[in-house]
Design a protein around this motif. Structure first.
Motif: not given
Length: 152
Positions: A71-78, A89-93, A133-138
Motif C-alpha cells: 500500500f505504501a508503495i502504491w500510494d507514493a506511486y499514485k 493498483f492490481m499488481p500491487f494488490v 495482477g497485471f493479467i487481471i488488470q489487462w
C-alpha cells in the motif's frame, strides 16, 4: 518516490509532503516489524538458519506487513502521478496477496526438499503476484473497453 517507499514504507509519502500519512506508515512499519520479529527473521534467513527464523516468526503480526508495504508503495506511486489508468493498483494488490500467502505457507513448503522459510518464500511468491495482477488488470481493462465501446 517509488524507490523510497520500496526502501522503507512511509518515506515516499514524506517526500511527497504527505507528512501525517508518512509518519503513520513509518509508525505502523516499526510496530509490525518489531511485533513480527521481522529483522530477526531477516538475519536468521541470511545465515541459512531457516528453522530458527520460522520459530521466531510471529505470523499474526507479520501477515500485516505485505499489505502495509505494498500500500505504501502504491500510494507514493499514485501521489507522483502514476497509476492513472484504470485498475493500475492490481499488481500491487496481488503482490501483497501472494506475499501473504507465501508467508502463511512458509513453515511447511519446500522447494526441491529445501525449506525456504518466512523471508525467502514470500519473496519467491512476489513475481507470481505481480504477473497475476497485471493479467487481471489487462482483463479488466479489456472488459471495460468492450463495455464502453472504446479501444484501450
Amino acid at each position: 518516490m517509488l524507490l523510497w517507499s520500496i526502501a522503507f514504507p512511509g518515506f515516499g509519502q514524506l517526500l511527497n509532503s504527505k507528512y501525517v500519512k508518512g509518519l503513520v506508515l513509518i509508525g505502523l512499519e516499526f510496530l509490525v516489524n518489531v511485533m513480527g520479529n521481522f529483522n530477526t527473521i531477516i538475519v536468521l534467513s541470511f545465515h541459512g538458519r531457516i528453522q530458527e527464523a520460522i520459530e521466531q516468526t510471529n505470523y499474526q503480526w507479520l501477515m500485516f506487513y505485505p499489505c502495509l508495504y505494498f500500500f505504501a508503495i502504491w500510494d507514493a506511486y499514485k501521489d507522483v502521478g502514476g497509476g492513472k489508468k484504470p485498475y493500475s493498483f492490481m499488481p500491487f494488490v496481488f503482490s501483497a496477496y501472494f506475499v501473504t500467502v507465501g508467508l502463511i505457507l512458509s513453515p511447511t513448503v519446500t522447494i526441491f526438499g529445501v525449506l525456504i522459510g518466512p523471508m525467502w518464500l514470500p519473496i519467491l511468491f512476489l513475481p507470481i503476484g505481480i504477473v497475476i495482477g497485471f493479467i487481471i488488470q489487462w482483463i479488466l481493462r479489456k472488459i471495460n473497453a468492450g463495455e464502453s465501446g472504446e479501444g484501450m
